[in-house]
Design a protein around this motif. Sequence first.
Motif, PDB file in Angstrom:
ATOM      1  N   TRP A 124      -7.999  -2.885 -11.227  1.00 29.93           N
ATOM      2  CA  TRP A 124      -6.674  -2.622  -9.973  1.00 29.93           C
ATOM      3  C   TRP A 124      -7.464  -0.977  -8.740  1.00 29.93           C
ATOM      4  CZ3 TRP A 124      -2.014  -4.772  -9.098  1.00 29.93           C
ATOM      5  CH2 TRP A 124      -2.268  -5.046 -10.178  1.00 29.93           C
ATOM      6  N   PHE A 125      -6.994  -1.564  -7.485  1.00 31.02           N
ATOM      7  CA  PHE A 125      -7.005  -0.790  -6.082  1.00 31.02           C
ATOM      8  C   PHE A 125      -5.292  -1.137  -5.225  1.00 31.02           C
ATOM      9  CE2 PHE A 125      -8.606  -4.921  -5.338  1.00 31.02           C
ATOM     10  CZ  PHE A 125      -7.873  -5.665  -4.149  1.00 31.02           C
ATOM     11  N   HIS A 126      -5.558   0.490  -4.997  1.00 27.00           N
ATOM     12  CA  HIS A 126      -4.250   0.528  -3.902  1.00 27.00           C
ATOM     13  C   HIS A 126      -4.828  -0.566  -2.695  1.00 27.00           C
ATOM     14  CE1 HIS A 126      -1.918   2.681  -0.606  1.00 27.00           C
ATOM     15  NE2 HIS A 126      -0.970   2.460  -1.939  1.00 27.00           N
ATOM     16  N   GLY A 127      -5.289  -0.074  -2.031  1.00 22.85           N
ATOM     17  CA  GLY A 127      -6.301  -1.098  -1.175  1.00 22.85           C
ATOM     18  C   GLY A 127      -5.637  -0.628   0.377  1.00 22.85           C
ATOM     19  N   ASP A 128      -4.827   1.034   0.264  1.00 27.42           N
ATOM     20  CA  ASP A 128      -5.019   1.408   1.843  1.00 27.42           C
ATOM     21  C   ASP A 128      -4.667   2.434   1.817  1.00 27.42           C
ATOM     22  OD1 ASP A 128      -4.347   1.468   4.356  1.00 27.42           O
ATOM     23  OD2 ASP A 128      -1.924   0.978   4.384  1.00 27.42           O
ATOM     24  N   VAL A 129      -5.583   3.168   1.248  1.00 23.47           N
ATOM     25  CA  VAL A 129      -5.921   4.667   0.589  1.00 23.47           C
ATOM     26  C   VAL A 129      -5.777   5.900   1.815  1.00 23.47           C
ATOM     27  CG1 VAL A 129      -6.355   6.922  -0.745  1.00 23.47           C
ATOM     28  CG2 VAL A 129      -6.320   4.622  -1.528  1.00 23.47           C
ATOM     29  N   ALA A 130      -4.623   6.137   2.663  1.00 24.89           N
ATOM     30  CA  ALA A 130      -4.979   6.624   4.564  1.00 24.89           C
ATOM     31  C   ALA A 130      -3.313   7.898   3.814  1.00 24.89           C
ATOM     32  CB  ALA A 130      -4.121   5.309   5.213  1.00 24.89           C
ATOM     33  N   SER A 131      -3.899   8.258   4.729  1.00 23.33           N
ATOM     34  CA  SER A 131      -2.823   9.944   5.441  1.00 23.33           C
ATOM     35  C   SER A 131      -1.951   9.962   4.801  1.00 23.33           C
ATOM     36  CB  SER A 131      -3.557  10.018   5.741  1.00 23.33           C
ATOM     37  OG  SER A 131      -3.427  10.376   7.572  1.00 23.33           O
ATOM     38  N   GLY A 132      -0.608   8.400   5.830  1.00 26.19           N
ATOM     39  CA  GLY A 132      -0.168   8.018   6.011  1.00 26.19           C
ATOM     40  C   GLY A 132       0.656   7.418   4.509  1.00 26.19           C
ATOM     41  N   ASN A 133      -0.278   7.133   4.064  1.00 23.51           N
ATOM     42  CA  ASN A 133       0.164   6.824   2.229  1.00 23.51           C
ATOM     43  C   ASN A 133       0.160   7.412   1.247  1.00 23.51           C
ATOM     44  OD1 ASN A 133       1.256   4.156   3.194  1.00 23.51           O
ATOM     45  ND2 ASN A 133      -0.656   2.889   3.397  1.00 23.51           N
ATOM     46  N   LEU A 134       0.018   9.075   1.453  1.00 28.85           N
ATOM     47  CA  LEU A 134      -0.088  10.256   0.358  1.00 28.85           C
ATOM     48  C   LEU A 134       1.294  11.059   0.806  1.00 28.85           C
ATOM     49  CD1 LEU A 134      -3.838  10.882   0.492  1.00 28.85           C
ATOM     50  CD2 LEU A 134      -2.793   8.838  -0.484  1.00 28.85           C
ATOM     51  N   LEU A 135       2.082  11.775  -0.338  1.00 28.50           N
ATOM     52  CA  LEU A 135       3.142  12.330   0.426  1.00 28.50           C
ATOM     53  C   LEU A 135       2.695  13.833  -0.181  1.00 28.50           C
ATOM     54  CD1 LEU A 135       6.256  10.139  -0.379  1.00 28.50           C
ATOM     55  CD2 LEU A 135       5.108  10.427   1.758  1.00 28.50           C
ATOM     56  N   VAL A 136       3.169  14.660   1.075  1.00 30.06           N
ATOM     57  CA  VAL A 136       2.870  15.951  -0.234  1.00 30.06           C
ATOM     58  C   VAL A 136       4.007  16.838   0.243  1.00 30.06           C
ATOM     59  CG1 VAL A 136       0.507  15.884   1.304  1.00 30.06           C
ATOM     60  CG2 VAL A 136       1.794  16.788   2.916  1.00 30.06           C
ATOM     61  N   GLU A 137       4.152  18.655  -1.139  1.00 23.14           N
ATOM     62  CA  GLU A 137       5.103  18.892  -1.081  1.00 23.14           C
ATOM     63  C   GLU A 137       4.686  20.214  -1.238  1.00 23.14           C
ATOM     64  OE1 GLU A 137       9.903  18.290  -2.424  1.00 23.14           O
ATOM     65  OE2 GLU A 137       8.545  18.999  -4.163  1.00 23.14           O
ATOM     66  N   ASP A 138       4.774  21.537  -0.076  1.00 17.83           N
ATOM     67  CA  ASP A 138       4.430  22.306  -1.269  1.00 17.83           C
ATOM     68  C   ASP A 138       2.957  22.541  -0.984  1.00 17.83           C
ATOM     69  OD1 ASP A 138       6.824  23.403  -1.303  1.00 17.83           O
ATOM     70  OD2 ASP A 138       7.238  23.237  -2.952  1.00 17.83           O
ATOM     71  N   GLY A 139       2.184  21.574  -0.125  1.00 15.06           N
ATOM     72  CA  GLY A 139       0.842  22.322   0.081  1.00 15.06           C
ATOM     73  C   GLY A 139      -0.439  20.889  -1.224  1.00 15.06           C
ATOM     74  N   GLY A 184      -6.769 -11.333  -1.657  1.00 15.78           N
ATOM     75  CA  GLY A 184      -6.556 -13.265  -1.169  1.00 15.78           C
ATOM     76  C   GLY A 184      -5.774 -12.638   0.159  1.00 15.78           C
ATOM     77  N   GLN A 185      -5.347 -14.067   0.774  1.00 17.38           N
ATOM     78  CA  GLN A 185      -4.232 -13.971   2.098  1.00 17.38           C
ATOM     79  C   GLN A 185      -3.363 -12.350   1.867  1.00 17.38           C
ATOM     80  OE1 GLN A 185      -2.922 -17.156   3.269  1.00 17.38           O
ATOM     81  NE2 GLN A 185      -4.920 -17.884   4.285  1.00 17.38           N
ATOM     82  N   HIS A 186      -2.758 -12.392   0.668  1.00 18.58           N
ATOM     83  CA  HIS A 186      -1.889 -11.518   0.068  1.00 18.58           C
ATOM     84  C   HIS A 186      -2.329  -9.648   0.993  1.00 18.58           C
ATOM     85  CE1 HIS A 186      -3.298  -9.487  -3.158  1.00 18.58           C
ATOM     86  NE2 HIS A 186      -3.874 -10.884  -3.651  1.00 18.58           N
ATOM     87  N   ASN A 187      -3.817  -9.418   0.520  1.00 20.41           N
ATOM     88  CA  ASN A 187      -3.895  -7.618   0.657  1.00 20.41           C
ATOM     89  C   ASN A 187      -4.997  -8.738   1.928  1.00 20.41           C
ATOM     90  OD1 ASN A 187      -5.785  -9.044  -0.856  1.00 20.41           O
ATOM     91  ND2 ASN A 187      -5.902  -7.504  -2.287  1.00 20.41           N
ATOM     92  N   PHE A 188      -5.539  -8.966   2.597  1.00 18.82           N
ATOM     93  CA  PHE A 188      -6.489  -9.759   3.389  1.00 18.82           C
ATOM     94  C   PHE A 188      -7.737  -8.974   2.684  1.00 18.82           C
ATOM     95  CE2 PHE A 188      -2.249  -7.597   5.374  1.00 18.82           C
ATOM     96  CZ  PHE A 188      -1.833  -8.685   6.099  1.00 18.82           C
ATOM     97  N   LEU A 229     -17.470  -8.323   1.554  1.00 17.41           N
ATOM     98  CA  LEU A 229     -17.176  -7.594   2.796  1.00 17.41           C
ATOM     99  C   LEU A 229     -17.545  -8.583   3.595  1.00 17.41           C
ATOM    100  CD1 LEU A 229     -18.765  -4.254   2.338  1.00 17.41           C
ATOM    101  CD2 LEU A 229     -16.372  -4.572   3.426  1.00 17.41           C
ATOM    102  N   THR A 230     -18.099 -10.161   3.288  1.00 17.87           N
ATOM    103  CA  THR A 230     -18.976 -10.744   3.957  1.00 17.87           C
ATOM    104  C   THR A 230     -17.226 -11.430   4.412  1.00 17.87           C
ATOM    105  OG1 THR A 230     -18.995 -12.495   2.122  1.00 17.87           O
ATOM    106  CG2 THR A 230     -21.355 -11.461   2.392  1.00 17.87           C
ATOM    107  N   VAL A 231     -16.416 -11.031   3.565  1.00 20.03           N
ATOM    108  CA  VAL A 231     -15.235 -12.100   4.997  1.00 20.03           C
ATOM    109  C   VAL A 231     -15.096 -10.962   6.246  1.00 20.03           C
ATOM    110  CG1 VAL A 231     -12.492 -12.337   4.498  1.00 20.03           C
ATOM    111  CG2 VAL A 231     -14.090 -12.586   2.499  1.00 20.03           C
ATOM    112  N   TYR A 232     -15.306 -10.110   6.319  1.00 19.14           N
ATOM    113  CA  TYR A 232     -15.809  -9.329   7.582  1.00 19.14           C
ATOM    114  C   TYR A 232     -16.785  -9.448   8.682  1.00 19.14           C
ATOM    115  CZ  TYR A 232     -10.665  -9.040   6.297  1.00 19.14           C
ATOM    116  OH  TYR A 232      -9.348  -9.101   6.466  1.00 19.14           O
ATOM    117  N   THR A 284      -1.152  -3.668  -0.008  1.00 20.56           N
ATOM    118  CA  THR A 284      -2.365  -4.345  -0.122  1.00 20.56           C
ATOM    119  C   THR A 284      -2.805  -4.180  -1.829  1.00 20.56           C
ATOM    120  OG1 THR A 284      -3.177  -2.465   0.854  1.00 20.56           O
ATOM    121  CG2 THR A 284      -3.061  -4.101   2.486  1.00 20.56           C
ATOM    122  N   SER A 285      -2.673  -3.887  -2.426  1.00 18.94           N
ATOM    123  CA  SER A 285      -3.300  -3.647  -4.576  1.00 18.94           C
ATOM    124  C   SER A 285      -3.594  -4.812  -4.500  1.00 18.94           C
ATOM    125  CB  SER A 285      -2.161  -2.986  -4.728  1.00 18.94           C
ATOM    126  OG  SER A 285      -1.029  -3.761  -4.742  1.00 18.94           O
ATOM    127  N   GLY A 286      -4.176  -4.562  -5.950  1.00 21.64           N
ATOM    128  CA  GLY A 286      -4.956  -5.984  -6.523  1.00 21.64           C
ATOM    129  C   GLY A 286      -5.819  -5.483  -7.575  1.00 21.64           C
TER     130      GLY A 286
END
Length: 297
Positions: A193-208, A142-146, A152-155, A218-220
């Motif tokens: 369940w899905f995350h909705g914005d799986v992008a590099s900026g939302n993934l944290l790394v440590e020691d590789g 819905g509007q809460h997660n665009f 996909l027909t929405v877009y 944008t989850s839902g």
Amino acid sequence: MHSPKIDIDTDLVRRLVDSQFPQWRHLPVNPVAFGGWDNRTFHLGDEMTVRLPSAAPYSLQVEKEHRWLPKLAPLLPLPIPVPLTMGKPADGYPWHWSVYRWIDGETAKTARIADLSAFATTLADFLIALKRIDPAGGPWPGQHNFYRGGPLTVYDDEARRAIATLEGEIDTQAATAVWEAALAADWRGPPVWFHGDVASGNLLVEDGRLIAVIDFGTSGVGDPSCDLAIAWTFFEGESRQAFRDRIAVDDATWARGRGWTLWKALITVAGHDANQAEVERQRLVIDEVLADHQRCA
């Protein structure tokens, strides 16, 4: 998303914290290195962050996160943000806001990752675990997660306008073929369940290694194909194949994933809001999506 944003600075956050959570008045407030677009984020001391929606559409996500993230966190193989408390509108700031526990780590960049294929399979395992959580009562698209997780027909109109705008700049015939293949690949599965914005900026790394997944705004529950965009925006070659092999989605879901990825890249390149570096990056994403479709045809 063209809703106007409001100015959010350290002074505002200081006032909000001091008036609503006086027990933290002694803690310094400082902006994080990258404060985000949908939300502005600030350090509160060394162990917490303050997160404030930057525009009205993003404000719909706050109560969702407070309700659901504490339920999802214990069921996932990697840490996710869990809100500590919710702030109220005040001092000219019109929406609810959140205080979170700080999660250490750096945003994902290929140079920070020891083995990109292993990283891809770890991420796939996280998304598989997320999909296995009972979706009962979860937030539908819905509007809460665009409308991520919806059809996909929405877009459709937006994507086709962007393709037309880019005539002469990209292979518009190939882009149309990818888009129409995605539209035709109907989602017939149960909601998950899905995350909705799986992008590099939302993934944290440590020691590789991947150590946390953040920003569930944008989850839902619905069609999880939107979570596949990372396959083309971050992975390539062996790492993309490792991701696809581990996540084991059918061809139709993969096609819809290409559609979500293509739509976002198209509107970025055809629009006027992104900086030139981001436009060039999204041009490469378009090339990757089109080539992947051709290989799978």
